[in-house]
Design an enzyme around this catalytic site. Structure first.
Site, PDB file in Angstrom:
ATOM      1  N   SER A   1      44.275  34.987  41.912  1.00 43.54           N
ATOM      2  CA  SER A   1      42.864  34.651  42.111  1.00 43.54           C
ATOM      3  C   SER A   1      42.070  35.880  42.547  1.00 43.54           C
ATOM      4  CB  SER A   1      42.712  33.562  43.183  1.00 43.54           C
ATOM      5  OG  SER A   1      43.151  34.051  44.436  1.00 43.54           O
ATOM      6  N   THR A   2      40.756  35.743  42.448  1.00 43.73           N
ATOM      7  CA  THR A   2      39.828  36.670  43.097  1.00 43.73           C
ATOM      8  C   THR A   2      38.937  35.846  44.019  1.00 43.73           C
ATOM      9  OG1 THR A   2      38.359  36.493  41.162  1.00 43.73           O
ATOM     10  CG2 THR A   2      39.807  38.434  41.293  1.00 43.73           C
ATOM     11  N   VAL A   3      38.415  36.484  45.084  1.00 38.03           N
ATOM     12  CA  VAL A   3      37.625  35.759  46.081  1.00 38.03           C
ATOM     13  C   VAL A   3      36.269  36.444  46.227  1.00 38.03           C
ATOM     14  CG1 VAL A   3      37.520  34.942  48.459  1.00 38.03           C
ATOM     15  CG2 VAL A   3      39.734  35.089  47.293  1.00 38.03           C
TER      16      VAL A   3
ATOM     17  N   LEU B   1      35.127  39.817  47.754  1.00 34.87           N
ATOM     18  CA  LEU B   1      35.766  39.904  49.061  1.00 34.87           C
ATOM     19  C   LEU B   1      37.237  40.291  48.971  1.00 34.87           C
ATOM     20  CD1 LEU B   1      34.267  36.721  50.767  1.00 34.87           C
ATOM     21  CD2 LEU B   1      33.547  39.096  51.073  1.00 34.87           C
ATOM     22  N   GLY B   2      37.900  39.929  47.881  1.00 30.99           N
ATOM     23  CA  GLY B   2      39.324  40.219  47.797  1.00 30.99           C
ATOM     24  C   GLY B   2      39.927  39.758  46.489  1.00 30.99           C
ATOM     25  N   PHE B   3      41.228  39.951  46.381  1.00 28.07           N
ATOM     26  CA  PHE B   3      41.937  39.633  45.138  1.00 28.07           C
ATOM     27  C   PHE B   3      43.400  39.380  45.439  1.00 28.07           C
ATOM     28  CE2 PHE B   3      42.624  44.026  46.019  1.00 28.07           C
ATOM     29  CZ  PHE B   3      43.881  44.329  45.521  1.00 28.07           C
ATOM     30  N   GLY B   4      44.064  38.734  44.513  1.00 32.75           N
ATOM     31  CA  GLY B   4      45.502  38.495  44.613  1.00 32.75           C
ATOM     32  C   GLY B   4      46.078  38.317  43.230  1.00 32.75           C
TER      33      GLY B   4
ATOM     34  N   LYS C   1      36.984  30.934  45.571  1.00 32.08           N
ATOM     35  CA  LYS C   1      38.301  31.410  45.152  1.00 32.08           C
ATOM     36  C   LYS C   1      38.479  30.991  43.698  1.00 32.08           C
ATOM     37  CE  LYS C   1      43.152  31.529  46.623  1.00 32.08           C
ATOM     38  NZ  LYS C   1      44.132  31.055  47.635  1.00 32.08           N
TER      39      LYS C   1
ATOM     40  N   ASP D   1      54.411  29.685  54.399  1.00 40.97           N
ATOM     41  CA  ASP D   1      53.993  31.077  54.185  1.00 40.97           C
ATOM     42  C   ASP D   1      53.095  31.554  55.323  1.00 40.97           C
ATOM     43  OD1 ASP D   1      53.798  33.523  52.878  1.00 40.97           O
ATOM     44  OD2 ASP D   1      52.119  32.894  51.635  1.00 40.97           O
TER      45      ASP D   1
END
Length: 407
Positions: free
Chosen positions: A74-76, A68-71, A91, A191
């Site tokens: 982390s990855t999701v 679903l996503g990344f940062g 997560k 944030d």
């Protein structure tokens, strides 16, 4: 009936979900020269991401369905809990990152009064676990799937702005969340931005179709130093949205402890943070006020970029705040460790850079008129105050006449 729906109905009849077999071929392989998602981050080069593969079963109970996503930390992933057949998101944190701290924050979030109306608007954890890996552990957070963020909603509108009714509805829910966060959990988010306000997903058929698509059209991917990197896949647009939910507590801190460290996204940074004075819950209120301009006006209230495009600077940001709010009160300046860098002993601006002329809330607000505009600007001034103690609380803002008024 799709193959997944047949599988889901069979699973209901038989009990726990069977393990899904995902394709091991037929997907696009990304060229080595093309940088993909988290590959751009140093953490991947250091081998700090966990090598999640679609189809993996984690903690002996969650099967990974798609990315679903990344940062940076982390990855999701979308996953399915095999016993209950429920969809969840995982997560998966990098090792040595903020995982343990955020997991602890989510435990604190669950300890408040769950009958508080704001509890439903704070994203919580369903489960946590740790994956052992090469002498270190990767913390994992299990949560309810969400659709997307307010930023995604904003950019789906041709004007790239939220409508007034959607803004009001969203803000009411976020202020409920902040009241829960501040009064029940003694936490400061620090944030708050469009990316961190999510929409609850009510149409589970979207998740079924996501899984079917991953089976029929496997995600593009590549291997980097034997580490799998997948292209993220997005959910389709639902016909209706659920509640707005405040998420991402990786930067949250206790509000009942003294602190004056840097915090918040730069353009949303509050005066006390910029001046390095002690700060607490009111930084979240300033944060929401500045964010509203992005969501509703389609532009930043403050940018802090010096002439000539030299990048963000605190002094330019403060100059912009002075242009809109006037000079800061002397008692606030006395609290700030950095005040002397920008103001004289008498509290005057030291003129290192000119204060922009012609900036005001009235001139910047372009969408409303008449009495409605007056009420909206008064609502904004309840959040945008130099002194943190002069800002309204989340509970007070919920009763604001503009937020309560009907279109």
């Amino acid at each position: 009936m799709t193959s997944l729906l047949k599988w889901a109905r069979t699973a209901i009849q038989r009990g726990p979900s069977p393990v899904v077999q995902f394709p091991t071929s037929g997907f696009k392989v990304i060229k080595p020269s093309q940088i993909l998602e988290e590959e751009r981050f140093e953490q991947l080069k250091k081998g700090n991401y966990y090598p999640v593969n679609i189809g993996d079963i984690l903690a002996s109970k969650y099967q990974v369905i798609g990315k679903l996503g990344f940062g940076t930390t982390s990855t999701v992933w979308l996953a399915r809990e095999l016993e209950s057949r429920q969809y969840v998101t995982l997560k998966v944190y990098t090792r040595g990152g903020t995982g343990q701290r955020e997991v602890q924050t989510y435990k604190a979030l669950s300890q408040g009064d769950r009958s508080h109306p704001g509890y439903a608007h704070v994203r919580t954890a369903l489960d946590t676990f740790t994956i052992p890996h090469e002498g270190s552990g990767h913390h994992c957070l299990v949560q309810k799937p969400m659709w997307g963020s307010f930023r995604h909603l904003m950019y789906r509108n041709p004007s790239n702005r939220l409508s007034e009714d959607l803004l009001k509805s969203g803000l009411k829910q976020i202020f409920l969340a902040l009241d829960y966060l501040h009064t029940e959990c003694q936490l400061v988010h620090t944030d708050i931005k469009g990316d961190n306000i999510l929409q609850e997903l009510e149409e589970m058929s979207i998740l079924d179709r996501f899984t079917d698509t991953e089976i029929k059209h496997p995600s593009a991917r590549k291997s980097v130093n034997n580490m799998p990197v997948y292209a993220s896949r997005r959910f389709e647009l639902p016909q209706r949205f659920g509640r707005a939910v405040l998420s991402d507590f990786s930067s949250a801190v206790r509000g009942d402890e003294k602190r004056n460290h840097d915090a918040q996204p730069t353009i949303y940074r509050s005066p006390e943070v910029m001046l390095k004075a002690e700060w607490s819950y009111p930084v979240d209120i300033w944060n929401v006020g500045a964010m509203i301009w992005d969501l509703f006006e389609g532009k930043h209230m403050f940018i802090g970029i010096e002439p000539g495009g030299k990048g963000y600077s605190t002094r330019m940001h403060l100059a912009e705040v002075i242009s809109i709010l006037g000079s800061p009160p002397s008692d606030l300046l006395k609290r700030g460790e950095r005040s002397h860098e920008f103001f004289t002993k008498d509290g005057e601006w030291n003129n290192q850079i000119n204060v922009p002329r012609g900036m005001s809330l009235e001139s910047s607000e372009e969408r409303l008129s008449g009495r409605n505009k007056e009420m909206f600007l008064k609502f904004m001034r309840g959040m945008l105050q130099w002194r943190p103690e002069d800002r309204k609380t989340a509970k007070q803002l919920l009763k604001d006449p503009w937020l309560d008024s009907k279109m």
